[in-house]
Write a protein that holds these residues in place. Structure first.
Motif, PDB file in Angstrom:
ATOM      1  N   ALA A  23       0.840  -1.199   0.000  1.00 42.74           N
ATOM      2  CA  ALA A  23       0.000   0.000   0.000  1.00 42.74           C
ATOM      3  C   ALA A  23       0.872   1.245   0.000  1.00 42.74           C
ATOM      4  N   ASP A  24       0.362   2.313  -0.616  1.00 38.85           N
ATOM      5  CA  ASP A  24       1.069   3.591  -0.664  1.00 38.85           C
ATOM      6  C   ASP A  24       0.586   4.448   0.500  1.00 38.85           C
ATOM      7  N   LEU A  25       1.444   4.619   1.502  1.00 34.74           N
ATOM      8  CA  LEU A  25       1.120   5.410   2.684  1.00 34.74           C
ATOM      9  C   LEU A  25       2.066   6.599   2.819  1.00 34.74           C
ATOM     10  N   ARG A  26       2.623   7.037   1.718  1.00 31.85           N
ATOM     11  CA  ARG A  26       3.576   8.146   1.768  1.00 31.85           C
ATOM     12  C   ARG A  26       2.894   9.424   2.267  1.00 31.85           C
ATOM     13  N   GLY A  27       3.515  10.044   3.223  1.00 32.90           N
ATOM     14  CA  GLY A  27       2.981  11.282   3.769  1.00 32.90           C
ATOM     15  C   GLY A  27       1.730  11.105   4.609  1.00 32.90           C
ATOM     16  N   ALA A  28       1.354   9.869   4.895  1.00 35.60           N
ATOM     17  CA  ALA A  28       0.145   9.632   5.700  1.00 35.60           C
ATOM     18  C   ALA A  28       0.391  10.016   7.160  1.00 35.60           C
ATOM     19  N   LEU A  29      -0.635  10.504   7.819  1.00 33.97           N
ATOM     20  CA  LEU A  29      -0.557  10.857   9.233  1.00 33.97           C
ATOM     21  C   LEU A  29      -1.090   9.693  10.056  1.00 33.97           C
ATOM     22  N   LEU A  30      -0.179   8.980  10.702  1.00 30.94           N
ATOM     23  CA  LEU A  30      -0.528   7.813  11.500  1.00 30.94           C
ATOM     24  C   LEU A  30      -0.125   7.999  12.956  1.00 30.94           C
ATOM     25  N   ASP A  31       0.039   9.239  13.369  1.00 32.24           N
ATOM     26  CA  ASP A  31       0.444   9.517  14.741  1.00 32.24           C
ATOM     27  C   ASP A  31      -0.593   8.967  15.722  1.00 32.24           C
ATOM     28  N   GLY A  32      -0.117   8.182  16.693  1.00 28.55           N
ATOM     29  CA  GLY A  32      -1.004   7.616  17.695  1.00 28.55           C
ATOM     30  C   GLY A  32      -1.885   6.495  17.196  1.00 28.55           C
ATOM     31  N   ALA A  33      -1.685   6.062  15.969  1.00 23.23           N
ATOM     32  CA  ALA A  33      -2.500   4.975  15.415  1.00 23.23           C
ATOM     33  C   ALA A  33      -2.078   3.636  16.013  1.00 23.23           C
ATOM     34  N   SER A  34      -3.000   2.690  16.025  1.00 21.53           N
ATOM     35  CA  SER A  34      -2.711   1.340  16.501  1.00 21.53           C
ATOM     36  C   SER A  34      -2.628   0.411  15.298  1.00 21.53           C
ATOM     37  N   LEU A  35      -1.435  -0.149  15.086  1.00 22.76           N
ATOM     38  CA  LEU A  35      -1.182  -1.044  13.958  1.00 22.76           C
ATOM     39  C   LEU A  35      -0.648  -2.382  14.457  1.00 22.76           C
ATOM     40  N   LYS A  36      -1.111  -2.800  15.616  1.00 26.03           N
ATOM     41  CA  LYS A  36      -0.627  -4.050  16.201  1.00 26.03           C
ATOM     42  C   LYS A  36      -0.954  -5.229  15.291  1.00 26.03           C
ATOM     43  N   GLY A  37       0.074  -6.004  14.966  1.00 31.50           N
ATOM     44  CA  GLY A  37      -0.127  -7.182  14.126  1.00 31.50           C
ATOM     45  C   GLY A  37      -0.495  -6.873  12.692  1.00 31.50           C
ATOM     46  N   ALA A  38      -0.375  -5.620  12.258  1.00 30.10           N
ATOM     47  CA  ALA A  38      -0.721  -5.261  10.881  1.00 30.10           C
ATOM     48  C   ALA A  38       0.333  -5.780   9.911  1.00 30.10           C
ATOM     49  N   ASN A  39      -0.085  -6.029   8.686  1.00 31.57           N
ATOM     50  CA  ASN A  39       0.830  -6.469   7.631  1.00 31.57           C
ATOM     51  C   ASN A  39       1.206  -5.258   6.778  1.00 31.57           C
ATOM     52  N   LEU A  40       2.432  -4.764   6.964  1.00 34.28           N
ATOM     53  CA  LEU A  40       2.935  -3.618   6.216  1.00 34.28           C
ATOM     54  C   LEU A  40       4.061  -4.030   5.283  1.00 34.28           C
ATOM     55  N   SER A  41       4.052  -5.285   4.880  1.00 30.63           N
ATOM     56  CA  SER A  41       5.125  -5.767   4.001  1.00 30.63           C
ATOM     57  C   SER A  41       5.079  -5.029   2.663  1.00 30.63           C
ATOM     58  N   ARG A  42       6.236  -4.564   2.234  1.00 33.72           N
ATOM     59  CA  ARG A  42       6.426  -3.821   0.976  1.00 33.72           C
ATOM     60  C   ARG A  42       5.601  -2.539   0.920  1.00 33.72           C
ATOM     61  N   ALA A  43       5.132  -2.057   2.073  1.00 35.04           N
ATOM     62  CA  ALA A  43       4.367  -0.803   2.095  1.00 35.04           C
ATOM     63  C   ALA A  43       5.306   0.379   1.892  1.00 35.04           C
ATOM     64  N   HIS A  44       4.783   1.434   1.295  1.00 34.52           N
ATOM     65  CA  HIS A  44       5.548   2.642   1.003  1.00 34.52           C
ATOM     66  C   HIS A  44       5.166   3.695   2.034  1.00 34.52           C
ATOM     67  N   LEU A  45       6.056   3.904   3.012  1.00 30.57           N
ATOM     68  CA  LEU A  45       5.758   4.775   4.139  1.00 30.57           C
ATOM     69  C   LEU A  45       6.676   5.994   4.183  1.00 30.57           C
ATOM     70  N   GLN A  46       7.281   6.345   3.062  1.00 30.71           N
ATOM     71  CA  GLN A  46       8.214   7.458   3.050  1.00 30.71           C
ATOM     72  C   GLN A  46       7.522   8.747   3.508  1.00 30.71           C
ATOM     73  N   GLY A  47       8.138   9.387   4.501  1.00 29.04           N
ATOM     74  CA  GLY A  47       7.609  10.656   4.985  1.00 29.04           C
ATOM     75  C   GLY A  47       6.347  10.542   5.824  1.00 29.04           C
ATOM     76  N   ALA A  48       5.932   9.334   6.166  1.00 26.40           N
ATOM     77  CA  ALA A  48       4.726   9.171   6.996  1.00 26.40           C
ATOM     78  C   ALA A  48       5.031   9.536   8.444  1.00 26.40           C
ATOM     79  N   GLY A  49       4.000   9.941   9.179  1.00 21.79           N
ATOM     80  CA  GLY A  49       4.170  10.246  10.593  1.00 21.79           C
ATOM     81  C   GLY A  49       3.633   9.117  11.453  1.00 21.79           C
TER      82      GLY A  49
END
Length: 326
Positions: A242-268
Motif C-alpha cells: 500500500a502507498d502510505l507516503r505522507g500519511a498521518l498515522l500519529d497515535g494509530a494502533s497497527l498491532k499485528g498489521a501487515n505492512l510488508s512492501r508498504a511505502h511509508l516514506q515521509g509518513a508520521g
C-alpha cells in the motif's frame, strides 16, 4: 383462487367457533350433569333436594365460566401473536422498501442523493442485524467501484506514483460520497465474527479517518498517500504494497498489521503502536518514529529504515530484524 381461499378461511373459522361453543356448553354439562329424581331418591327433604340441584348447577356454571375465560384468554394470546406477526411482516416490508430505495440512491448521478442513500443504509444496518453484512459488502463495493486503483492491469496506474500529488484535493472535496461511505464503514457495529472489510486496490488519497475503527481491513495495493489516520485503530489490517507516503498515522494502533512492501516514506508514526507488525520490505525512509512502539515488529534485509536508526537502536526497541545492518 382468491375466492376459494376466502371460503376456506370462513369455513375454518366457523368450524373453530362450533368447537368452542360445544366445549363451553357441553363439557360442563357432561362434567356436572343435572341431578335426576333417581340421583336424589335417598334425600327426603324437598329443601335439601333443591339445594343439591342448585349446587350442581353452580358447579356446571363455574366450569363454564372458567372455560369461557380460558377461551377468551386464548383468543387474546392468538390475537397478540397475530398482531406481533403482522407488525414483524410490516417492519420487514418497510426495511426491504427502504433498502431498495437506498440502493437506488447510491446509484444516482447526483452526489447529494448518493450521500443520502449511504446514510440511509447506515440507519438500516443499525436497526436490522440481518442486513449489516450485506450493507458492509455493498458500501465496500461502492468505494471500490467509485475510486478503483487497478494496480498491475494493462491500463492501470503506476504504483507507487513517481511522486505524491500535493495538489490533489482531500477526499471530502474530491469524492464526498466515498468519504461518507468510509465514515459509515468505520463506525459500523462490530462483532467478533464480522467479515473482513475488503478495500484493496482503491484510490483513497487524502481520505480523513482520524480515530477510525478499521481493524482487519484489507488495503492491499491501495493508495492512501496523505491519508489522515491519526489515532485510527488498524490492528491486523493488511497494507501489503500500500502507498502510505505522507500519511498521518500519529497515535494509530497497527498491532499485528501487515505492512510488508508498504511505502511509508515521509509518513508520521509518532507514538504509534506497531508491535508485532510485519515490516518486511517496507520503505520507512523519512518516516517519523518518535515514541513509536516497535516491540516484536518483523523486518528483514529489504526493509528501509529512517536515517539514524541503526541495527543496535532497532534491537534496543525490540524489532526482530532478520537483515544485516550497520
Amino acid at each position: 383462487m382468491r375466492r376459494s381461499v376466502v371460503w376456506g378461511l370462513v369455513l375454518a373459522s366457523a368450524g373453530v367457533l362450533v368447537v368452542v361453543v360445544s366445549v363451553i356448553f357441553l363439557v360442563p354439562r357432561l362434567l356436572y350433569p343435572p341431578l335426576s329424581e333417581a340421583d336424589l331418591r335417598g334425600v327426603r327433604s324437598a329443601q335439601a333436594r333443591i339445594e343439591l340441584r342448585q349446587a350442581q348447577y353452580r358447579l356446571a356454571n363455574d366450569a363454564r365460566t372458567a372455560m369461557l375465560q380460558s377461551c377468551v384468554g386464548l383468543v387474546v394470546v392468538i390475537g397478540a401473536a397475530a398482531t406481533w406477526r403482522q407488525v414483524h411482516v410490516s417492519r420487514e416490508s418497510q426495511l426491504t422498501e427502504r433498502f431498495t430505495r437506498a440502493v437506488d440512491q447510491i446509484g444516482s448521478s447526483d452526489v447529494n442523493v448518493r450521500i443520502g442513500g449511504i446514510y440511509a443504509l447506515e440507519h438500516i444496518a443499525k436497526n436490522s442485524h440481518a442486513d449489516r453484512d450485506p450493507i458492509q459488502f455493498l458500501l465496500g463495493a461502492f468505494v471500490r467501484g467509485r475510486l478503483t486503483w487497478l494496480v498491475g492491469s494493462a491500463d492501470g496506474p503506476e504504483h507507487p506514483t513517481p511522486s505524491v500529488d500535493d495538489r490533489l484535493p482531500v477526499m471530502n472535496v474530491r469524492a464526498p460520497d466515498v468519504q461518507a461511505a468510509m465514515w459509515v464503514l468505520e463506525r459500523r457495529i462490530r462483532t467478533p465474527d464480522d467479515p473482513a472489510l475488503y478495500l484493496s486496490r482503491v484510490d483513497l488519497r487524502g481520505i480523513s479517518l482520524r480515530g477510525a475503527r478499521l481493524g482487519r481491513t484489507l488495503f492491499r495495493h491501495s493508495n492512501l498517500a496523505r491519508a489522515a489516520l491519526t489515532g485510527a485503530r488498524l490492528d491486523r489490517s493488511d497494507f501489503t504494497d500500500a502507498d502510505l507516503r505522507g500519511a498521518l498515522l500519529d497515535g494509530a494502533s497497527l498491532k499485528g498489521a501487515n505492512l510488508s512492501r508498504a511505502h511509508l516514506q515521509g509518513a508520521g508514526l509518532r507514538r504509534a503502536d506497531v508491535r508485532g507488525a510485519n515490516l518486511r520490505g517496507a520503505d520507512l525512509s523519512g518516516t517519523v518514529l518518535d515514541e513509536a512502539l516497535l516491540t516484536g515488529a518483523h523486518a528483514d534485509a529489504t526493509t528501509v529504515w529512517p536515517a539514524g536508526l541503526s541495527a543496535a537502536a532497532r534491537r534496543e526497541r525490540g524489532i526482530l530484524d532478520a537483515g544485516p545492518g550497520p
